[in-house]
Design an enzyme around this catalytic site. Structure first.
Site, PDB file in Angstrom:
ATOM      1  N   HIS A   1       0.511  -0.889   0.272  1.00 20.56           N
ATOM      2  CA  HIS A   1       0.039   0.094   0.178  1.00 20.56           C
ATOM      3  C   HIS A   1       1.677   1.155   0.200  1.00 20.56           C
ATOM      4  O   HIS A   1       0.366   2.484   0.659  1.00 20.56           O
ATOM      5  CB  HIS A   1      -1.330  -0.380   1.068  1.00 20.56           C
ATOM      6  CG  HIS A   1      -1.745  -1.338   1.927  1.00 20.56           C
ATOM      7  ND1 HIS A   1      -2.460  -1.486   1.252  1.00 20.56           N
ATOM      8  CD2 HIS A   1      -1.791  -2.422   1.572  1.00 20.56           C
ATOM      9  CE1 HIS A   1      -3.110  -2.804   1.394  1.00 20.56           C
ATOM     10  NE2 HIS A   1      -2.610  -3.040   1.964  1.00 20.56           N
TER      11      HIS A   1
ATOM     12  N   SER B   1      14.653  21.315 -16.657  1.00 22.24           N
ATOM     13  CA  SER B   1      13.414  22.297 -17.585  1.00 22.24           C
ATOM     14  C   SER B   1      13.300  23.196 -18.080  1.00 22.24           C
ATOM     15  O   SER B   1      14.335  23.825 -17.613  1.00 22.24           O
ATOM     16  CB  SER B   1      11.994  22.195 -16.118  1.00 22.24           C
ATOM     17  OG  SER B   1      11.096  23.514 -16.383  1.00 22.24           O
TER      18      SER B   1
ATOM     19  N   LYS C   1      15.600  21.870 -12.153  1.00 21.30           N
ATOM     20  CA  LYS C   1      14.480  20.593 -12.241  1.00 21.30           C
ATOM     21  C   LYS C   1      16.352  19.767 -12.886  1.00 21.30           C
ATOM     22  O   LYS C   1      16.578  19.596 -13.816  1.00 21.30           O
ATOM     23  CB  LYS C   1      12.982  20.600 -13.153  1.00 21.30           C
ATOM     24  CG  LYS C   1      12.471  21.669 -12.242  1.00 21.30           C
ATOM     25  CD  LYS C   1      12.079  20.075 -11.070  1.00 21.30           C
ATOM     26  CE  LYS C   1      11.061  19.569 -11.920  1.00 21.30           C
ATOM     27  NZ  LYS C   1       9.515  19.563 -12.597  1.00 21.30           N
TER      28      LYS C   1
ATOM     29  N   GLU D   1       9.159   7.925 -17.548  1.00 25.10           N
ATOM     30  CA  GLU D   1       8.376   8.300 -17.476  1.00 25.10           C
ATOM     31  C   GLU D   1       7.934   7.615 -19.174  1.00 25.10           C
ATOM     32  O   GLU D   1       6.323   8.078 -19.366  1.00 25.10           O
ATOM     33  CB  GLU D   1       8.168   9.874 -17.634  1.00 25.10           C
ATOM     34  CG  GLU D   1       7.890  10.369 -16.097  1.00 25.10           C
ATOM     35  CD  GLU D   1       8.792  11.572 -15.847  1.00 25.10           C
ATOM     36  OE1 GLU D   1       7.907  11.920 -14.486  1.00 25.10           O
ATOM     37  OE2 GLU D   1       9.510  12.984 -16.707  1.00 25.10           O
TER      38      GLU D   1
END
Ligand code: ARG
Length: 462
Positions: free
Chosen positions: A160, A281, A287, A294
């Site tokens: 979980h 970024s 970043k 991804e």
């Protein structure tokens, strides 16, 4: 007579197709990637026709010579593909006839594009599967390197997404080695059904020529022939099976990607991914984004989509061949390409990962990860598991209030939850003790992880 460039079948037509229809019905822009296997199939077919006395030695030699030239042109990128000629099969055949004359026109004896295309896809896919099985093994090898190096590196195991019990990072990597092992089995199993010969089925009913299908199969390295001509020209099960296996591989890598993304986030800080797999970024200078994981997660949707496309493509088709089947290629090719790139990039990425054991250990200390060990300890002292569970739950609540880990509680504090607790408890409550205690096949104990790495290495080598 009309002026349709496609003389292969235009004889019975009164008017040419419009430019739009031509573009709409043509497949050459994407099926030209099967050119080499198309030629391979044609050569085997011609050899067989010659052996059974349907094609002369002279014709066979001419076909072999012409095809060698065409193959050369294709490999050098000098072959002139024509949309007018619809698909790869007619492009190659037309070129052959231009080169060698009538012998080229005799190649299509006892054959149809229907069994030809089915053969080509199978040859193409067989080659792709062989490459992919190797790439899966290489990715497994990269994970085994990590598992070996981090056989004893403790991290929190989650259920979980909450800290559950300590595991080793090596053990976690081995979970993916298992998944990929099943993936490789699936590909290999699927290959057996890919590797059957449709040729000889002709358009749908077989052919009146005395073909020797087993000979053609042997020449092309097929394990057997498709045993029903109607099925042979219309079956695309093998492409669906392959795409399903591919979707599952992507699903596994998507799950791993999700973990890498979480672990790289400063909230976890468990790993770093090498810069060459990340991007920055354009607006936030600080970043570093895990773009590759991804995109793997994103491209999984694309492969799942191909699987649905192929299933849907087949569901309404009556026997035998229908032009619908031409739509099998783009989803299949896209799946092969996506999976090939993904596996390649993944093995490289895993080899470039920096593991941060201190952060993993810190996190493992933070969620009462050894609570189950305390309960097991009480059970071994004679308490029923449910009672032990309750005692430990109270201890956890107490420790939480005191902002301490279970292993930081004093003996007096611990004994207030159960008089069965003695000094040995502190070995049980350490992360190392917890890991070492799970010492059986499939458990997370470091020596089990090492043994499992050794077993997998042996399996991959053999
Ligand atoms: N380009 C076609 C395909 O991809 C080849 C088979 C065409 N056969 C036919 N009867 N139109 O399926």
């Amino acid at each position: 007579m009309q002026d349709n460039a496609n003389k292969t079948w235009s004889g019975r037509f009164n008017e040419p197709v419009s430019e739009l229809v031509k573009r709409y019905t043509a497949s050459v822009s994407f099926d030209k990637r099967m050119a080499e296997v198309d030629i391979q199939g044609s050569l085997a077919h011609a050899t067989m026709l010659n052996k059974v006395g349907v094609l002369s030695d002279e014709d066979l030699r001419a076909i072999q010579g012409g095809m060698a030239d065409i193959l050369d042109d294709i490999r050098h990128g000098t072959f002139d593909w024509s949309l007018d000629l619809e698909d790869v099969h007619m492009n190659v055949e037309r070129r052959l006839t231009e080169k060698i004359g009538d012998a080229g026109k005799r190649l299509h004896t006892g054959r149809s594009r229907n069994d030809q295309v089915a053969t080509d896809i199978r040859l193409y896919l067989r080659g792709a599967i062989d490459l992919l099985v190797g790439l899966v093994a290489d990715l497994q090898t990269s994970l085994l390197e990590l598992a070996d190096k981090h056989a004893a590196t403790v991290m929190p195991g989650f259920t979980h997404l909450q800290v559950a019990q300590p595991v080793t990072f090596g053990h976690h990597m081995l979970a993916y080695v298992e998944m990929l092992g099943r993936d490789a089995e699936r590909l290999t199993d699927c290959r057996r059904r890919v590797n059957r010969l449709p040729l000889g089925s002709a358009a749908l009913a077989g052919t009146t020529f005395p073909v020797d299908r087993r000979m053609t199969a042997a020449l092309l390295g097929f394990e057997g022939v498709c045993e029903n001509s109607l099925d042979a020209v219309s079956d695309r099960d093998f492409a669906i099976e392959f795409t399903a296996a591919a979707a599952l591989i992507m699903t596994h890598l998507s799950r791993l990607s999700e973990e890498l993304i979480l672990w790289m986030s400063p909230r976890f800080g468990f790993i770093d991914i090498a810069d060459r797999f990340c991007t920055g970024s354009s607006i936030m200078p600080q970043k570093k984004n895990p773009d590759v994981p991804e995109l793997v997660r994103g491209k999984t949707g694309r492969v799942n989509g191909s699987l649905i496309s192929l299933l849907t493509l087949m569901k309404g088709q009556p026997l035998a061949y229908n032009k619908d089947n031409q739509e099998d290629k783009e989803p299949l090719f896209d799946t092969v390409d996506t999976l090939t790139d993904t596996l390649r990039i993944y093995a490289d990425m895993m080899r470039g990962i920096t593991v941060k054991p201190e952060a993993m250990e810190r996190a493992a200390r933070q969620g009462f990860a050894t609570a189950t060990d305390l309960a097991d300890y009480l059970v071994k002292k004679g308490l029923a598991f449910r009672d032990a569970h309750e005692a430990v739950a109270l201890a956890v609540r107490y420790a939480e209030e005191k902002r301490k880990d279970l292993s930081d509680l004093t003996m007096v504090e611990l004994q207030s939850f159960s008089p069965l607790i003695d000094a040995k408890i502190f070995d049980v409550l350490t992360l190392e003790g917890s890991l070492a205690a799970r010492d059986h096949v499939g458990g997370t104990a470091p020596n089990q992880v090492r043994m499992q790495v050794a077993r997998w290495r042996e399996k991959l080598a053999g």
